[in-house]
Write a protein that holds these residues in place. Structure first.
Motif, PDB file in Angstrom:
ATOM      1  N   GLY A 125       0.807  -1.215   0.000  1.00  0.00           N
ATOM      2  CA  GLY A 125       0.000   0.000   0.000  1.00  0.00           C
ATOM      3  C   GLY A 125       0.840   1.264   0.000  1.00  0.00           C
ATOM      4  O   GLY A 125       0.557   2.218  -0.734  1.00  0.00           O
ATOM      5  N   GLY A 126       1.893   1.293   0.821  1.00  0.00           N
ATOM      6  CA  GLY A 126       2.761   2.464   0.844  1.00  0.00           C
ATOM      7  C   GLY A 126       3.491   2.672  -0.465  1.00  0.00           C
ATOM      8  O   GLY A 126       3.653   3.809  -0.932  1.00  0.00           O
ATOM      9  N   TYR A 127       3.918   1.592  -1.099  1.00  0.00           N
ATOM     10  CA  TYR A 127       4.565   1.686  -2.408  1.00  0.00           C
ATOM     11  C   TYR A 127       3.600   2.214  -3.457  1.00  0.00           C
ATOM     12  O   TYR A 127       3.972   3.052  -4.295  1.00  0.00           O
ATOM     13  CB  TYR A 127       5.090   0.308  -2.793  1.00  0.00           C
ATOM     14  CG  TYR A 127       5.624   0.204  -4.198  1.00  0.00           C
ATOM     15  CD1 TYR A 127       6.917   0.621  -4.496  1.00  0.00           C
ATOM     16  CD2 TYR A 127       4.848  -0.327  -5.221  1.00  0.00           C
ATOM     17  CE1 TYR A 127       7.419   0.516  -5.788  1.00  0.00           C
ATOM     18  CE2 TYR A 127       5.343  -0.442  -6.514  1.00  0.00           C
ATOM     19  CZ  TYR A 127       6.626  -0.016  -6.794  1.00  0.00           C
ATOM     20  OH  TYR A 127       7.114  -0.117  -8.076  1.00  0.00           O
ATOM     21  N   GLY A 128       2.360   1.760  -3.424  1.00  0.00           N
ATOM     22  CA  GLY A 128       1.374   2.244  -4.395  1.00  0.00           C
ATOM     23  C   GLY A 128       1.049   3.712  -4.211  1.00  0.00           C
ATOM     24  O   GLY A 128       0.981   4.473  -5.193  1.00  0.00           O
ATOM     25  N   GLU A 194       8.886   6.919  -0.636  1.00  0.00           N
ATOM     26  CA  GLU A 194       9.123   8.107  -1.454  1.00  0.00           C
ATOM     27  C   GLU A 194      10.607   8.404  -1.621  1.00  0.00           C
ATOM     28  O   GLU A 194      11.039   8.838  -2.699  1.00  0.00           O
ATOM     29  CB  GLU A 194       8.410   9.311  -0.834  1.00  0.00           C
ATOM     30  CG  GLU A 194       6.903   9.283  -0.990  1.00  0.00           C
ATOM     31  CD  GLU A 194       6.256  10.525  -0.427  1.00  0.00           C
ATOM     32  OE1 GLU A 194       6.957  11.289   0.284  1.00  0.00           O
ATOM     33  OE2 GLU A 194       5.064  10.748  -0.684  1.00  0.00           O
ATOM     34  N   ASP A 195      11.407   8.164  -0.597  1.00  0.00           N
ATOM     35  CA  ASP A 195      12.837   8.459  -0.655  1.00  0.00           C
ATOM     36  C   ASP A 195      13.688   7.225  -0.904  1.00  0.00           C
ATOM     37  O   ASP A 195      14.788   7.334  -1.440  1.00  0.00           O
ATOM     38  CB  ASP A 195      13.286   9.120   0.648  1.00  0.00           C
ATOM     39  CG  ASP A 195      12.627  10.469   0.871  1.00  0.00           C
ATOM     40  OD1 ASP A 195      12.322  11.143  -0.124  1.00  0.00           O
ATOM     41  OD2 ASP A 195      12.406  10.831   2.040  1.00  0.00           O
ATOM     42  N   ILE A 219      12.483  -5.450  -6.673  1.00  0.00           N
ATOM     43  CA  ILE A 219      13.214  -4.210  -6.414  1.00  0.00           C
ATOM     44  C   ILE A 219      12.659  -3.487  -5.194  1.00  0.00           C
ATOM     45  O   ILE A 219      13.394  -3.121  -4.277  1.00  0.00           O
ATOM     46  CB  ILE A 219      13.178  -3.286  -7.650  1.00  0.00           C
ATOM     47  CG1 ILE A 219      13.852  -3.980  -8.845  1.00  0.00           C
ATOM     48  CG2 ILE A 219      13.867  -1.964  -7.345  1.00  0.00           C
ATOM     49  CD1 ILE A 219      13.791  -3.179 -10.120  1.00  0.00           C
ATOM     50  N   GLY A 220      11.330  -3.279  -5.189  1.00  0.00           N
ATOM     51  CA  GLY A 220      10.727  -2.483  -4.136  1.00  0.00           C
ATOM     52  C   GLY A 220      10.919  -3.063  -2.747  1.00  0.00           C
ATOM     53  O   GLY A 220      11.316  -2.356  -1.813  1.00  0.00           O
ATOM     54  N   LEU A 221      10.662  -4.350  -2.601  1.00  0.00           N
ATOM     55  CA  LEU A 221      10.754  -4.951  -1.269  1.00  0.00           C
ATOM     56  C   LEU A 221      12.184  -4.933  -0.733  1.00  0.00           C
ATOM     57  O   LEU A 221      12.406  -4.793   0.476  1.00  0.00           O
ATOM     58  CB  LEU A 221      10.228  -6.385  -1.309  1.00  0.00           C
ATOM     59  CG  LEU A 221       8.707  -6.561  -1.341  1.00  0.00           C
ATOM     60  CD1 LEU A 221       8.345  -8.027  -1.334  1.00  0.00           C
ATOM     61  CD2 LEU A 221       8.056  -5.850  -0.164  1.00  0.00           C
ATOM     62  N   ARG A 222      13.156  -5.063  -1.624  1.00  0.00           N
ATOM     63  CA  ARG A 222      14.549  -5.044  -1.165  1.00  0.00           C
ATOM     64  C   ARG A 222      14.941  -3.664  -0.663  1.00  0.00           C
ATOM     65  O   ARG A 222      15.645  -3.537   0.337  1.00  0.00           O
ATOM     66  CB  ARG A 222      15.480  -5.483  -2.295  1.00  0.00           C
ATOM     67  CG  ARG A 222      15.280  -6.937  -2.714  1.00  0.00           C
ATOM     68  CD  ARG A 222      16.299  -7.354  -3.745  1.00  0.00           C
ATOM     69  NE  ARG A 222      16.122  -8.759  -4.131  1.00  0.00           N
ATOM     70  CZ  ARG A 222      16.912  -9.405  -4.990  1.00  0.00           C
ATOM     71  NH1 ARG A 222      17.933  -8.762  -5.541  1.00  0.00           N
ATOM     72  NH2 ARG A 222      16.674 -10.661  -5.282  1.00  0.00           N
ATOM     73  N   LEU A 223      14.498  -2.635  -1.364  1.00  0.00           N
ATOM     74  CA  LEU A 223      14.835  -1.283  -0.937  1.00  0.00           C
ATOM     75  C   LEU A 223      14.010  -0.844   0.264  1.00  0.00           C
ATOM     76  O   LEU A 223      14.406   0.073   0.983  1.00  0.00           O
ATOM     77  CB  LEU A 223      14.637  -0.311  -2.100  1.00  0.00           C
ATOM     78  CG  LEU A 223      15.533  -0.557  -3.314  1.00  0.00           C
ATOM     79  CD1 LEU A 223      15.211   0.441  -4.418  1.00  0.00           C
ATOM     80  CD2 LEU A 223      16.993  -0.460  -2.932  1.00  0.00           C
ATOM     81  N   LEU A 224      12.862  -1.475   0.485  1.00  0.00           N
ATOM     82  CA  LEU A 224      12.010  -1.142   1.624  1.00  0.00           C
ATOM     83  C   LEU A 224      12.325  -1.990   2.851  1.00  0.00           C
ATOM     84  O   LEU A 224      11.528  -2.018   3.794  1.00  0.00           O
ATOM     85  CB  LEU A 224      10.536  -1.325   1.243  1.00  0.00           C
ATOM     86  CG  LEU A 224       9.978  -0.377   0.196  1.00  0.00           C
ATOM     87  CD1 LEU A 224       8.546  -0.764  -0.162  1.00  0.00           C
ATOM     88  CD2 LEU A 224      10.020   1.053   0.681  1.00  0.00           C
ATOM     89  N   GLY A 225      13.468  -2.661   2.836  1.00  0.00           N
ATOM     90  CA  GLY A 225      13.803  -3.579   3.924  1.00  0.00           C
ATOM     91  C   GLY A 225      13.760  -2.976   5.315  1.00  0.00           C
ATOM     92  O   GLY A 225      13.078  -3.508   6.204  1.00  0.00           O
ATOM     93  N   ALA A 311      19.122   2.705  -0.907  1.00  0.00           N
ATOM     94  CA  ALA A 311      19.057   3.071  -2.315  1.00  0.00           C
ATOM     95  C   ALA A 311      20.147   4.059  -2.719  1.00  0.00           C
ATOM     96  O   ALA A 311      20.265   4.393  -3.886  1.00  0.00           O
ATOM     97  CB  ALA A 311      17.693   3.704  -2.626  1.00  0.00           C
ATOM     98  N   THR A 312      20.953   4.538  -1.751  1.00  0.00           N
ATOM     99  CA  THR A 312      22.011   5.480  -2.056  1.00  0.00           C
ATOM    100  C   THR A 312      23.059   4.821  -2.940  1.00  0.00           C
ATOM    101  O   THR A 312      23.609   3.777  -2.604  1.00  0.00           O
ATOM    102  CB  THR A 312      22.660   5.991  -0.771  1.00  0.00           C
ATOM    103  OG1 THR A 312      21.658   6.559   0.071  1.00  0.00           O
ATOM    104  CG2 THR A 312      23.719   7.027  -1.070  1.00  0.00           C
ATOM    105  N   GLY A 313      23.320   5.407  -4.069  1.00  0.00           N
ATOM    106  CA  GLY A 313      24.286   4.845  -5.014  1.00  0.00           C
ATOM    107  C   GLY A 313      23.705   3.819  -5.931  1.00  0.00           C
ATOM    108  O   GLY A 313      24.413   3.295  -6.799  1.00  0.00           O
TER     109      GLY A 313
END
Length: 317
Positions: A125-128, A194-195, A219-225, A311-313
């Protein structure tokens, strides 16, 4: 010769330039007294907060090592002369045919299923909300923010009536399904997504032909870890300590979570029921200590995932 000497003696004398003396002052030593005076109140405040949080745990550990008689007759913040922690643990698991083990397993199932499901739903939900724009998205998100302000106890009775119509009362689903809804977790994941997830990374994945579901799970779930772990821990603690909802939803003691089960033992201790009032008090204290340990272990194992900026870099600027 005499004239040359007279000319030399009569020539004007050029004065030498004045000599300027520079004095290099040594640097003043820094005063550390002010810094110490400023840090001392902060240290005292930190120690006071630390004692506020650790003192109940210390009392629980000390009380779990005492017999029912020493629990009331000895100093509360120190161990008795004959500690019997192992005996209390053995009696706790043996009481009422080992029902404490069922309560512990029930709580573990409720908490794990609810926390994993709530974290996944909140992440989706937050990703959407963060990465897609659709008609009514702001109104829907404002509705989520409004749901954060509603206390869970206010929804317990309407949830019971709804689940009674569906025939789910006195089942594990009556505890798991309401715990899957976490408005605060959805809000937290939306702000974090968002960031944490660059839009350029999503566009690159779409250009490569990846679908939206694949982008989210790969991709999303890995960055939202880190945010995912935060929501998981919040939901895990809330479900583990949930008392009011299981109290009104469950009638079978075999389905009780550990909070409701220990409350029933505490009621027996006050009424002097089966097992004896004093003995039940020792069992309640020891059971409370055992119920705290899984949460401590969960925080110690998952705290290293509480990091941001994964997600930096990931995308070249």
């Amino acid at each position: 010769m005499a004239s040359r000497d007279a000319a030399t003696s009569s020539s004007p004398t050029v004065p030498s330039p004045p000599t300027t003396t520079y004095t290099v002052s040594s640097p003043r030593p820094r005063r550390r007294g002010g810094r110490k005076r400023r840090s001392t109140p902060l240290t005292i405040a930190m120690l006071a907060v630390l004692a506020y949080f650790l003192l109940p745990l210390f009392w629980l550990l000390v009380a779990s090592t005492k017999s029912s008689q020493d629990l009331f007759n000895s100093f509360g913040l120190w161990f008795s002369e004959a500690p019997q922690l192992l005996t209390n643990i053995k009696n706790t698991f043996a009481q009422d045919g080992g029902v404490f083990t069922h309560w512990l397993l029930n709580t573990l199932v409720y908490a794990l299923v609810s926390s994993l499901g709530a974290a996944l739903i909140a992440a989706a939900g937050g990703y959407g909300f963060a990465k897609f724009r659709f008609r009514g998205d702001r109104a829907a998100f404002n509705l989520v923010l409004g749901a954060v302000m509603v206390p869970a106890t206010a929804l317990a009775i309407p949830t019971y009536l709804l689940f009674a119509e569906m025939g789910l009362v006195n089942t594990p689903w009556a505890i798991i399904l309401p715990s899957l809804v976490n408005p605060f977790g959805l809000y937290l994941m939306r702000v974090y997504a968002e960031d944490a997830i660059p839009d350029s990374l999503l566009e690159a994945a779409r250009i490569d032909g990846a679908g939206e579901a694949r982008i989210f799970f790969r991709i999303g779930l890995r960055l939202l870890g880190p945010g995912l772990v935060t929501v998981l821990l919040f939901t895990l603690v809330a479900t583990w300590n949930n008392y009011f909802l299981p109290l009104i939803m469950l009638n079978d003691p075999g389905l009780y979570p550990i909070a409701v089960g220990l409350s029933s033992w505490a009621a027996q201790a006050q009424n002097g029921g089966a097992g004896g009032g004093g003995d039940m008090v020792a069992l309640v204290v020891t059971g409370s200590l055992i119920s705290v340990l899984p949460l401590v272990v969960a925080f110690l194992l998952l705290q290293r995932y509480w990091q941001s900026g994964l997600a930096t870099g990931g995308v070249k600027q």
